[in-house]
Design a protein around this motif. Sequence first.
Motif, PDB file in Angstrom:
ATOM      1  N   GLU A  59       0.016 -12.887  10.128  1.00 49.74           N
ATOM      2  CA  GLU A  59       0.010 -13.103   8.781  1.00 49.74           C
ATOM      3  C   GLU A  59       0.283 -15.116   8.986  1.00 49.74           C
ATOM      4  N   ILE A  60      -0.639 -14.993   8.111  1.00 49.58           N
ATOM      5  CA  ILE A  60      -0.367 -17.094   7.953  1.00 49.58           C
ATOM      6  C   ILE A  60      -0.032 -17.200   6.694  1.00 49.58           C
ATOM      7  N   ASP A  61       0.705 -18.581   6.741  1.00 49.14           N
ATOM      8  CA  ASP A  61       1.170 -19.021   5.139  1.00 49.14           C
ATOM      9  C   ASP A  61       0.660 -20.065   4.652  1.00 49.14           C
ATOM     10  N   ILE A  62      -0.267 -21.273   5.999  1.00 47.02           N
ATOM     11  CA  ILE A  62      -0.709 -22.455   5.701  1.00 47.02           C
ATOM     12  C   ILE A  62      -2.017 -22.296   6.246  1.00 47.02           C
ATOM     13  N   VAL A  63      -2.873 -22.913   5.477  1.00 50.88           N
ATOM     14  CA  VAL A  63      -4.273 -22.543   6.677  1.00 50.88           C
ATOM     15  C   VAL A  63      -4.232 -24.898   6.255  1.00 50.88           C
ATOM     16  N   ASP A  64      -4.042 -25.484   6.943  1.00 52.17           N
ATOM     17  CA  ASP A  64      -3.815 -27.019   7.019  1.00 52.17           C
ATOM     18  C   ASP A  64      -5.324 -27.266   8.251  1.00 52.17           C
ATOM     19  N   ILE A  65      -5.925 -28.089   7.505  1.00 52.95           N
ATOM     20  CA  ILE A  65      -7.103 -28.402   6.901  1.00 52.95           C
ATOM     21  C   ILE A  65      -7.676 -29.406   7.884  1.00 52.95           C
TER      22      ILE A  65
END
Length: 138
Positions: free
Chosen positions: A71-77
């Motif tokens: 699972e991913i909380d934050i997607v930092d792009i």
Amino acid sequence: MEPQMNDEIKEILTKYNTIAIVGISNKPDRDSYIVAEYLLNHGYKIIPVNPNIDSIFGLKAYPDLLSIPDEIDIVDIFRRPEFVDEVVEQAIQKKAKVVWMQLGVVNERAAKRAQDAGLKVVMNKCIKVEHMYRFGNF
């Protein structure tokens, strides 16, 4: 600075721990490398996302968000704005909680798409700088 946004950013940085860094570089002089190393050193779980590298910091790198089993909380792009739409679509499919577009990354259409899907959006801000500012790690 907007006080509400500051409170929301502090809440994001406190509440969520797993951060997929899209566009991470394995070159130590790149911002994405520096930010990832900082976040690792401050207790966050980092998931590197870059189809051109196998691993970084001893962590397996994935070609895209949909390849990540966790699972991913934050997607930092760390990608140019024209590539953000696809990343946001994958973040929505992965049921991420937050889309964070780094300093210099602005895509209003993708931000609206993420918000409409129920994700929090931070745009044109550096997660490392925001963390340092809020938690006194200068």
